[in-house]
Design an enzyme around this catalytic site. Structure first.
Site, PDB file in Angstrom:
ATOM      1  N   ASP A   1      -9.436  -4.147  -0.051  1.00 12.48           N
ATOM      2  CA  ASP A   1      -9.362  -2.913  -0.837  1.00 12.48           C
ATOM      3  C   ASP A   1      -8.579  -3.101  -2.147  1.00 12.48           C
ATOM      4  O   ASP A   1      -7.501  -3.704  -2.160  1.00 12.48           O
ATOM      5  CB  ASP A   1      -8.673  -1.808  -0.028  1.00 12.48           C
TER       6      ASP A   1
ATOM      7  N   TYR B   1     -16.617  -2.622  -0.478  1.00 11.71           N
ATOM      8  CA  TYR B   1     -16.938  -2.288   0.915  1.00 11.71           C
ATOM      9  C   TYR B   1     -17.997  -1.179   0.988  1.00 11.71           C
ATOM     10  O   TYR B   1     -18.949  -1.253   1.764  1.00 11.71           O
ATOM     11  CB  TYR B   1     -15.643  -1.846   1.592  1.00 11.71           C
TER      12      TYR B   1
ATOM     13  N   THR C   1     -12.197  -6.017   4.962  1.00  8.61           N
ATOM     14  CA  THR C   1     -11.868  -5.204   3.781  1.00  8.61           C
ATOM     15  C   THR C   1     -11.021  -6.039   2.824  1.00  8.61           C
ATOM     16  O   THR C   1     -10.237  -6.891   3.258  1.00  8.61           O
ATOM     17  CB  THR C   1     -11.051  -3.946   4.155  1.00  8.61           C
TER      18      THR C   1
ATOM     19  N   TYR D   1     -13.070   6.558  10.696  1.00  5.76           N
ATOM     20  CA  TYR D   1     -11.824   5.780  10.786  1.00  5.76           C
ATOM     21  C   TYR D   1     -11.476   5.581  12.263  1.00  5.76           C
ATOM     22  O   TYR D   1     -11.204   6.536  12.980  1.00  5.76           O
ATOM     23  CB  TYR D   1     -10.704   6.483  10.012  1.00  5.76           C
ATOM     24  N   ILE D   2     -11.523   4.332  12.682  1.00  4.74           N
ATOM     25  CA  ILE D   2     -11.344   3.977  14.092  1.00  4.74           C
ATOM     26  C   ILE D   2     -10.004   3.259  14.253  1.00  4.74           C
ATOM     27  O   ILE D   2      -9.580   2.501  13.359  1.00  4.74           O
ATOM     28  CB  ILE D   2     -12.509   3.051  14.568  1.00  4.74           C
TER      29      ILE D   2
ATOM     30  N   GLY E   1     -16.910  -7.647   9.967  1.00  5.74           N
ATOM     31  CA  GLY E   1     -16.689  -7.066   8.641  1.00  5.74           C
ATOM     32  C   GLY E   1     -15.242  -7.228   8.214  1.00  5.74           C
ATOM     33  O   GLY E   1     -14.345  -7.400   9.047  1.00  5.74           O
TER      34      GLY E   1
ATOM     35  N   GLN F   1     -12.599   1.034  -2.587  1.00 11.46           N
ATOM     36  CA  GLN F   1     -13.567   0.253  -1.807  1.00 11.46           C
ATOM     37  C   GLN F   1     -14.940   0.179  -2.476  1.00 11.46           C
ATOM     38  O   GLN F   1     -15.957   0.358  -1.811  1.00 11.46           O
ATOM     39  CB  GLN F   1     -13.735   0.863  -0.415  1.00 11.46           C
TER      40      GLN F   1
ATOM     41  N   ARG G   1     -12.371  -8.910  18.633  1.00 14.10           N
ATOM     42  CA  ARG G   1     -11.280  -7.980  18.283  1.00 14.10           C
ATOM     43  C   ARG G   1     -11.868  -6.641  17.878  1.00 14.10           C
ATOM     44  O   ARG G   1     -13.060  -6.541  17.552  1.00 14.10           O
ATOM     45  CB  ARG G   1     -10.483  -8.518  17.082  1.00 14.10           C
TER      46      ARG G   1
HETATM   47  N1  CAA Z   1      -8.219   8.842   0.277  1.00  8.46           N
HETATM   48  C1  CAA Z   1      -7.676   9.684  -0.646  1.00  8.46           C
HETATM   49  N2  CAA Z   1      -6.743   9.290  -1.533  1.00  8.46           N
HETATM   50  C2  CAA Z   1      -6.361   8.010  -1.506  1.00  8.46           C
HETATM   51  C3  CAA Z   1      -6.893   7.081  -0.591  1.00  8.46           C
HETATM   52  C4  CAA Z   1      -7.843   7.551   0.336  1.00  8.46           C
HETATM   53  N3  CAA Z   1      -8.369   6.751   1.271  1.00  8.46           N
HETATM   54  N4  CAA Z   1      -6.337   5.884  -0.835  1.00  8.46           N
HETATM   55  C5  CAA Z   1      -5.471   6.053  -1.854  1.00  8.46           C
HETATM   56  N5  CAA Z   1      -5.466   7.334  -2.235  1.00  8.46           N
HETATM   57  C6  CAA Z   1      -4.608   7.923  -3.284  1.00  8.46           C
HETATM   58  C7  CAA Z   1      -3.140   7.645  -3.004  1.00  8.46           C
HETATM   59  O1  CAA Z   1      -2.591   8.602  -2.089  1.00  8.46           O
HETATM   60  C8  CAA Z   1      -2.530   7.770  -4.376  1.00  8.46           C
HETATM   61  O2  CAA Z   1      -2.398   9.145  -4.676  1.00  8.46           O
HETATM   62  P1  CAA Z   1      -1.091   9.696  -5.416  1.00  8.46           P
HETATM   63  O3  CAA Z   1      -1.120   9.071  -6.780  1.00  8.46           O
HETATM   64  O4  CAA Z   1      -1.313  11.172  -5.408  1.00  8.46           O
HETATM   65  O5  CAA Z   1       0.058   9.240  -4.593  1.00  8.46           O
HETATM   66  C9  CAA Z   1      -3.623   7.194  -5.288  1.00  8.46           C
HETATM   67  O6  CAA Z   1      -4.837   7.258  -4.520  1.00  8.46           O
HETATM   68  C10 CAA Z   1      -3.369   5.749  -5.674  1.00  8.46           C
HETATM   69  O7  CAA Z   1      -3.106   5.007  -4.483  1.00  8.46           O
HETATM   70  P2  CAA Z   1      -2.031   3.836  -4.438  1.00  8.46           P
HETATM   71  O8  CAA Z   1      -0.724   4.274  -5.053  1.00  8.46           O
HETATM   72  O9  CAA Z   1      -1.993   3.326  -3.042  1.00  8.46           O
HETATM   73  O10 CAA Z   1      -2.664   2.786  -5.484  1.00  8.46           O
HETATM   74  P3  CAA Z   1      -2.875   1.252  -5.310  1.00  8.46           P
HETATM   75  O11 CAA Z   1      -3.614   0.775  -6.513  1.00  8.46           O
HETATM   76  O12 CAA Z   1      -1.580   0.602  -4.942  1.00  8.46           O
HETATM   77  O13 CAA Z   1      -3.855   1.112  -4.036  1.00  8.46           O
HETATM   78  C11 CAA Z   1      -5.784   1.571  -2.742  1.00  8.46           C
HETATM   79  C12 CAA Z   1      -5.070   1.818  -4.052  1.00  8.46           C
HETATM   80  C13 CAA Z   1      -6.269   0.124  -2.678  1.00  8.46           C
HETATM   81  C14 CAA Z   1      -6.984   2.516  -2.760  1.00  8.46           C
HETATM   82  C15 CAA Z   1      -4.841   1.829  -1.547  1.00  8.46           C
HETATM   83  O14 CAA Z   1      -4.287   3.104  -1.665  1.00  8.46           O
HETATM   84  C16 CAA Z   1      -5.591   1.772  -0.244  1.00  8.46           C
HETATM   85  O15 CAA Z   1      -5.710   0.719   0.351  1.00  8.46           O
HETATM   86  N6  CAA Z   1      -6.107   2.940   0.223  1.00  8.46           N
HETATM   87  C17 CAA Z   1      -6.885   3.026   1.399  1.00  8.46           C
HETATM   88  C18 CAA Z   1      -8.360   2.876   1.046  1.00  8.46           C
HETATM   89  C19 CAA Z   1      -9.136   3.131   2.314  1.00  8.46           C
HETATM   90  O16 CAA Z   1      -9.313   4.253   2.750  1.00  8.46           O
HETATM   91  N7  CAA Z   1      -9.638   2.050   2.928  1.00  8.46           N
HETATM   92  C20 CAA Z   1     -10.332   2.172   4.177  1.00  8.46           C
HETATM   93  C21 CAA Z   1      -9.921   1.005   5.038  1.00  8.46           C
HETATM   94  S1  CAA Z   1     -10.478   1.214   6.727  1.00  8.46           S
HETATM   95  C22 CAA Z   1     -12.094   0.833   6.660  1.00  8.46           C
HETATM   96  O17 CAA Z   1     -12.647   0.437   5.685  1.00  8.46           O
HETATM   97  C23 CAA Z   1     -12.848   1.002   7.940  1.00  8.46           C
HETATM   98  C24 CAA Z   1     -13.945   1.939   7.789  1.00  8.46           C
HETATM   99  O18 CAA Z   1     -15.118   1.535   7.802  1.00  8.46           O
HETATM  100  C25 CAA Z   1     -13.668   3.378   7.691  1.00  8.46           C
END
Ligand code: CAA
Length: 241
Positions: free
Chosen positions: A88, A147, A86, A179-180, A84, A144, A12
């Site tokens: 988060d 991660y 996540t 980010y893919i 891999g 993360q 996948r």
């Molecule tokens: N970049 C910048 N700001 C972020 C962010 C990010 N990636 N993720 C969350 N925030 C901000 C939100 O916008 C929010 O801001 P506001 O208060 O201004 O609205 C604040 O952080 C808190 O976020 P949540 O309300 O969502 O809080 P939560 O506790 O419910 O969840 C979280 C926090 C777990 C970080 C969730 O927001 C999340 O899953 N974010 C994405 C994290 C991310 O980028 N993961 C990458 C996954 S893809 C990957 O890992 C592949 C790779 O190799 C690139």
């Protein structure tokens, strides 16, 4: 003779694109997967690439799985550690198992997979190991700690093993995708993706899995023997190291 390539998490997302690209280049490819039988069977039917199920976070499962793989396809010459996950969460809400699952799957797997194949590669004086790290191992990412720590660890592992393996004709490199466009990134809350992530990517779009596969094909080639211990970033300009 076609070289034998093993791709973990290869049915996948980015891994599937890597497995298909290596096959298209003439490699004899097999894909490991962890749990999604339906996706794996579909992938096998569509591509003709054999699939092997085991958990890369377990050393014993890797040793046994690689034994079966090699009995069917031959000694692993190209290993792509792509699998891999996540889990988060902000650290103040992270559960111990969210930490350990990510560390064991995304970092422990490099030991679990490389250890059983490295002696054979050294004896044959050839090997290509490509570890899929992440932009978030380079820059850190809120939500993360698990991660980012594992993916940064992948880069350190890569550099150390590259030094150990150079004289034996084995290269060890890392790729850091940004980010893919995969299920993993689609799982990021939509508002976070649109508000916080996409605006940070200068090319204005997510990457495609095939764009990472292209980097793997380059590193896996016999002709890429000069390149070892390197980290290729492929993130649309989001972060420069
Ligand atoms: N970049 C910048 N700001 C972020 C962010 C990010 N990636 N993720 C969350 N925030 C901000 C939100 O916008 C929010 O801001 P506001 O208060 O201004 O609205 C604040 O952080 C808190 O976020 P949540 O309300 O969502 O809080 P939560 O506790 O419910 O969840 C979280 C926090 C777990 C970080 C969730 O927001 C999340 O899953 N974010 C994405 C994290 C991310 O980028 N993961 C990458 C996954 S893809 C990957 O890992 C592949 C790779 O190799 C690139």
């Amino acid at each position: 003779m076609a070289r034998v390539a093993l791709v973990t998490g290869g049915t996948r997302g980015i891994g599937a694109a890597i497995a298909k690209a290596l096959k298209a280049e003439g490699y004899k490819v097999g894909a490991n997967y962890g749990g999604n039988d339906e996706a794996a069977n579909k992938f096998k039917a569509e591509t003709g690439i054999p699939v092997f199920k085991w958990d890369v976070s377990s050393y014993d499962a890797c040793a046994e799985g690689i034994k079966k793989f090699e009995a069917e396809l031959g000694p692993v010459e190209v290993l792509v550690n792509n699998a891999g996950i996540t889990r988060d969460a902000m650290l103040h809400r992270m559960k111990p198992e969210q930490w350990s699952e990510v560390i064991n799957t995304n970092l422990g797997s490099l030991f679990n997979m490389c250890r059983p194949v490295i002696e054979g590669m050294r004896a044959r004086k050839f090997g290509r190991i490509v570890n899929i790290s992440s932009i978030n191992g380079q820059k850190g990412q809120m939500g993360q700690t698990n991660y980012s720590a594992a993916k940064a660890g992948d880069i350190g592992f890569t550099k150390a093993l590259a030094q150990e393996s150079a004289k034996a004709g084995i290269t060890v490199n890392a790729i850091c995708p940004g980010y893919i466009n995969t299920e993993m990134v689609q799982a990021v809350p939509k508002d976070v993706l649109e508000k916080n992530i996409l605006p940070q990517i200068p090319i204005g779009r997510l990457g495609e899995p095939e764009e990472i596969a292209r980097c793997v094909v380059f590193l896996a080639a016999d002709a890429s023997g000069l390149i070892t211990g390197a980290t290729i970033t492929a993130n649309g300009g989001q972060y420069f190291t």
